[in-house]
Each structure stands twice: as structure tokens, then as C-alpha cells.
Design an enzyme around this catalytic site. Sequence first.
Site, PDB file in Angstrom:
ATOM      1  N   CYS A   1       0.824  -1.227   0.000  1.00 15.64           N
ATOM      2  CA  CYS A   1       0.000   0.000   0.000  1.00 15.64           C
ATOM      3  C   CYS A   1       0.851   1.266   0.000  1.00 15.64           C
ATOM      4  O   CYS A   1       0.354   2.340  -0.361  1.00 15.64           O
ATOM      5  CB  CYS A   1      -0.955   0.005   1.186  1.00 15.64           C
ATOM      6  SG  CYS A   1      -2.143  -1.346   1.117  1.00 15.64           S
TER       7      CYS A   1
ATOM      8  N   HIS B   1      -3.361   7.527   1.688  1.00 20.66           N
ATOM      9  CA  HIS B   1      -3.751   6.185   1.255  1.00 20.66           C
ATOM     10  C   HIS B   1      -5.164   5.935   1.790  1.00 20.66           C
ATOM     11  O   HIS B   1      -5.471   6.254   2.933  1.00 20.66           O
ATOM     12  CB  HIS B   1      -2.767   5.164   1.810  1.00 20.66           C
ATOM     13  CG  HIS B   1      -3.223   3.747   1.645  1.00 20.66           C
ATOM     14  ND1 HIS B   1      -3.720   3.270   0.442  1.00 20.66           N
ATOM     15  CD2 HIS B   1      -3.282   2.713   2.520  1.00 20.66           C
ATOM     16  CE1 HIS B   1      -4.047   1.995   0.602  1.00 20.66           C
ATOM     17  NE2 HIS B   1      -3.798   1.636   1.842  1.00 20.66           N
TER      18      HIS B   1
ATOM     19  N   ASN C   1     -10.184   0.007  -0.505  1.00 20.18           N
ATOM     20  CA  ASN C   1      -8.717   0.087  -0.417  1.00 20.18           C
ATOM     21  C   ASN C   1      -8.121  -0.514  -1.690  1.00 20.18           C
ATOM     22  O   ASN C   1      -8.195  -1.724  -1.889  1.00 20.18           O
ATOM     23  CB  ASN C   1      -8.262  -0.678   0.831  1.00 20.18           C
ATOM     24  CG  ASN C   1      -6.758  -0.616   1.041  1.00 20.18           C
ATOM     25  OD1 ASN C   1      -6.008  -0.230   0.145  1.00 20.18           O
ATOM     26  ND2 ASN C   1      -6.324  -1.014   2.218  1.00 20.18           N
TER      27      ASN C   1
HETATM   28  O1  UT7 Z   1      -3.989  -0.806   3.293  1.00 16.74           O
HETATM   29  C1  UT7 Z   1      -3.154  -1.434   4.216  1.00 16.74           C
HETATM   30  C2  UT7 Z   1      -3.462  -0.973   5.546  1.00 16.74           C
HETATM   31  N1  UT7 Z   1      -4.688  -1.578   6.021  1.00 16.74           N
HETATM   32  C3  UT7 Z   1      -5.378  -0.934   6.899  1.00 16.74           C
HETATM   33  O2  UT7 Z   1      -5.026   0.171   7.235  1.00 16.74           O
HETATM   34  C4  UT7 Z   1      -6.562  -1.623   7.552  1.00 16.74           C
HETATM   35  C5  UT7 Z   1      -6.501  -1.389   9.033  1.00 16.74           C
HETATM   36  N2  UT7 Z   1      -7.569  -1.951   9.790  1.00 16.74           N
HETATM   37  C6  UT7 Z   1      -8.867  -1.584   9.692  1.00 16.74           C
HETATM   38  O3  UT7 Z   1      -9.212  -0.811   8.823  1.00 16.74           O
HETATM   39  C7  UT7 Z   1      -9.841  -2.078  10.718  1.00 16.74           C
HETATM   40  O4  UT7 Z   1      -9.145  -2.729  11.741  1.00 16.74           O
HETATM   41  C8  UT7 Z   1     -10.924  -3.036  10.150  1.00 16.74           C
HETATM   42  C9  UT7 Z   1     -11.898  -2.267   9.264  1.00 16.74           C
HETATM   43  C10 UT7 Z   1     -10.251  -4.141   9.376  1.00 16.74           C
HETATM   44  C11 UT7 Z   1     -11.719  -3.648  11.292  1.00 16.74           C
HETATM   45  O5  UT7 Z   1     -12.252  -2.641  12.130  1.00 16.74           O
HETATM   46  P1  UT7 Z   1     -12.107  -2.781  13.714  1.00 16.74           P
HETATM   47  O6  UT7 Z   1     -12.850  -1.676  14.327  1.00 16.74           O
HETATM   48  O7  UT7 Z   1     -10.639  -2.858  14.008  1.00 16.74           O
HETATM   49  O8  UT7 Z   1     -12.871  -4.102  14.010  1.00 16.74           O
HETATM   50  P2  UT7 Z   1     -12.310  -5.430  14.702  1.00 16.74           P
HETATM   51  O9  UT7 Z   1     -11.281  -6.078  13.847  1.00 16.74           O
HETATM   52  O10 UT7 Z   1     -11.958  -5.083  16.104  1.00 16.74           O
HETATM   53  O11 UT7 Z   1     -13.604  -6.310  14.691  1.00 16.74           O
HETATM   54  C12 UT7 Z   1     -14.701  -6.009  15.509  1.00 16.74           C
HETATM   55  C13 UT7 Z   1     -15.711  -7.131  15.351  1.00 16.74           C
HETATM   56  C14 UT7 Z   1     -15.113  -8.497  15.505  1.00 16.74           C
HETATM   57  O12 UT7 Z   1     -16.020  -9.286  16.198  1.00 16.74           O
HETATM   58  P3  UT7 Z   1     -15.743  -9.663  17.766  1.00 16.74           P
HETATM   59  O13 UT7 Z   1     -14.445 -10.403  17.737  1.00 16.74           O
HETATM   60  O14 UT7 Z   1     -15.666  -8.337  18.442  1.00 16.74           O
HETATM   61  O15 UT7 Z   1     -16.929 -10.494  18.099  1.00 16.74           O
HETATM   62  C15 UT7 Z   1     -15.030  -9.013  14.079  1.00 16.74           C
HETATM   63  O16 UT7 Z   1     -15.148 -10.420  13.994  1.00 16.74           O
HETATM   64  O17 UT7 Z   1     -16.291  -7.076  14.044  1.00 16.74           O
HETATM   65  C16 UT7 Z   1     -16.223  -8.357  13.435  1.00 16.74           C
HETATM   66  N3  UT7 Z   1     -16.081  -8.213  12.004  1.00 16.74           N
HETATM   67  C17 UT7 Z   1     -17.141  -8.031  11.197  1.00 16.74           C
HETATM   68  N4  UT7 Z   1     -18.459  -7.939  11.437  1.00 16.74           N
HETATM   69  C18 UT7 Z   1     -19.292  -7.736  10.401  1.00 16.74           C
HETATM   70  C19 UT7 Z   1     -14.968  -8.204  11.259  1.00 16.74           C
HETATM   71  N5  UT7 Z   1     -15.277  -8.034   9.956  1.00 16.74           N
HETATM   72  C20 UT7 Z   1     -16.616  -7.901   9.892  1.00 16.74           C
HETATM   73  C21 UT7 Z   1     -17.531  -7.711   8.839  1.00 16.74           C
HETATM   74  N6  UT7 Z   1     -18.843  -7.627   9.141  1.00 16.74           N
HETATM   75  N7  UT7 Z   1     -17.138  -7.584   7.555  1.00 16.74           N
END
Ligand code: UT7
Length: 323
Positions: free
Chosen positions: A114, A250, A280
Site C-alpha cells: 500500500c 492512502h 482500499n
Molecule cells: O492498506 C493497508 C493498511 N490496512 C489498513 O489500514 C486496515 C486497518 N484496519 C482496519 O481498517 C480495521 O481494523 C478493520 C476495518 C479491518 C476492522 O475494524 P475494527 O474496528 O478494528 O474491528 P475489529 O477487527 O476489532 O472487529 C470487531 C468485530 C469483531 O467481532 P468480535 O471479535 O468483536 O466479536 C469481528 O469479527 O467485528 C467483526 N467483524 C465483522 N463484522 C461484520 C470483522 N469483519 C466484519 C464484517 N462484518 N465484515
Amino acid sequence: MSKRAVVKGVGHYLPERVVPNSHFESFLETTDAWIKSRSGIERRHFVAEGQTTSDLAIAAGKAALANAGMDADQLDAVIVATSTADLTFPSAATMVQAGLGMTRGFAYDVQAVCAGFVYALSNANAMILSGQADRVMVIGAETFSRIMDWTDRGTCVLFGDGAGALILQAEDGVGDTTDRGILSVDLNSDGRHKDILYVDGGVSTHSTGHLRMQGKEVFRHAVEKLAATAHTALDKAGIATDQVDWIVPHQANLRIIKATAQKMGLPMDQVIVTVQDHGNTSAASIPLALSVGASEGKIKQGDLIVTEAIGGGLAWGAVVLRW
Ligand code: UT7
């Protein structure tokens, strides 16, 4: 007097197929509301069967040439930032060279995931300042839909396909911050974090593989490192934050974009945001945002821009340029 790498043209290409968040609701336990609220993404473009990264890059490159009023043979070099090249070799860049009808010069790929476009801009700037090339096309192009695990809701809803291109040309400046062109670069990587964002396959392991990401961990690094690299790049250029017209980040997550702008003390109306429409697109996201920002009349000649990106590696960096 000092030589500068000045933007002469910009363009982009997005594949025709637009995929809304609701598409994923049919086969994953996810919702439009979750995707929108956690990432800011509303839709993304996916390539058609048989469409490749170099196809997108060639279309973006043609748009940039038209915007610059140049022919392909006026270019000395083409650098393509991508992690999703059509083939193991030759490079996507040589395919772009052929696709543009460019019969001279040289072409190669840069792979910094990225952060690839920031790394490629740095490369082009170095080529121009060292006299190895006077006109360089820098393209970010990706087909991340090819490396998604469609059963992993934590990653497959976040990425999209697309390409953006910039043409840089050597010009004389006066040597201060009023010059147009690239004013400073800051690059970083830290391979100790290689396991939080990677593809679990490749040529010397086994075939292709899928993207794997510890989203929360990457998020934490992004918020901390992006504002820091942007500040370092501004310091290197001798420019204060209040002189910045646009942050062109980005486009991974709207929450990361907002947190970085806040850390830099700049309001969101000085940030180019396309993540809602593109998802992304990895190395393509910054040139796509530059092209959209310019075509919408937001980014104008003379504007001071900071671009910043982070991705797999981890690799991250920032470029300060005057448009
Ligand atoms: O380009 C390279 C760089 N990449 C990035 O910068 C991405 C960085 N990360 C992110 O953008 C975020 O961490 C995400 C968008 C990937 C996730 O957001 P988050 O607020 O960090 O959520 P999380 O990973 O803490 O997940 C929260 C909950 C989890 O459930 P539990 O474990 O709390 O029960 C996940 O399993 O949301 C769940 N979850 C989803 N729920 C519905 C994860 N993906 C999904 C989904 N739909 N698609």
C-alpha cells in the site's frame, strides 16, 4: 537553481463493475452498516474476468498522457507500483510500456504494497534529480480482488481494484518551498511486522495465496506512523502544517484518515477522500485520489500536498509536493 520533478499530467481508470456493500450480505455474515461504520467504504470496483492489472495501468497511463498533452515516446521511464502484477515476470511496467506504444526508455515495477506509490514517487524523483530520466510516468495499479479470501469477512469487504497515473518532468526551480514539484520524501519499513499483513503464497513458496490481515494491529500502527511520517516529510521540506493545502492519504479506512488529519491538526475539508467509492486499492489509492481531486477542481496548480501511506511490511512513507 535546483532541479525538481514536477507533475505534468494525471489520470485514472476504474473497472466498470461497481460492487456495493450489500453484495457481501448474500454470502457473509456482514452488513452494509458494519462496513460503512468501521471503514467508511460504500462500494468498490472489481475487474472483469480476464482483465488484468496492466490493463488498468495502461488505461490510467493513457488518461495521464492525454491530460499532459504528451506522446508515450516522450517518456523516459515508466514505474508501476503494484503487488498484483499480471505475471511473475515480465514486470507490469514493461507490459504498460508496450501497451502505451512506447518504444524507448525503460520500465520496472516497485513493490511496497500500500506504500508502493509513495516509494515509486521517491524512485521517480531520484531518477529525475540524478539526470537518469527527464520524464517519468508513475502508476499505481492493483487487482486485489484476485487475492481475496471470500470467506474472510475481516478482509474481503475492504479492498477494490483500480489504477492511477502521474507524469513527472524535470524542471528548474529556485530551490525553495515555492517551487512546484516534489519537495521532500520520507520512507520507512520495519520487517519485524511482516506477519500482521501479508499474502500466504507466492512464487518461492506455493501458488498465489490470499491476503491475511490482523486489522486491529495494522490500524494501531497506521494511526501512529502516518502522522509521524507526514510530519517528518514536512520538516525535511521546511514547511509548516498550516501551509498545507491538501492531505492526499492512502485510502484504507476513513477512521484512519480522520485520525491522521486530526493528529496533523488539519480539518477534513482539506483531505481528499475517495475510500467510500473505491475501497482500499493499495498502491493505486493515492494516484486515484490525486486524479479524482484534480478532476473535481479541488487540487489546483500551486497547491501544497502531503501524501502518506502504510501497508504490508510494514512499509510506510510520505511525499510533500507542490502541484
Ligand atoms: O492498506 C493497508 C493498511 N490496512 C489498513 O489500514 C486496515 C486497518 N484496519 C482496519 O481498517 C480495521 O481494523 C478493520 C476495518 C479491518 C476492522 O475494524 P475494527 O474496528 O478494528 O474491528 P475489529 O477487527 O476489532 O472487529 C470487531 C468485530 C469483531 O467481532 P468480535 O471479535 O468483536 O466479536 C469481528 O469479527 O467485528 C467483526 N467483524 C465483522 N463484522 C461484520 C470483522 N469483519 C466484519 C464484517 N462484518 N465484515
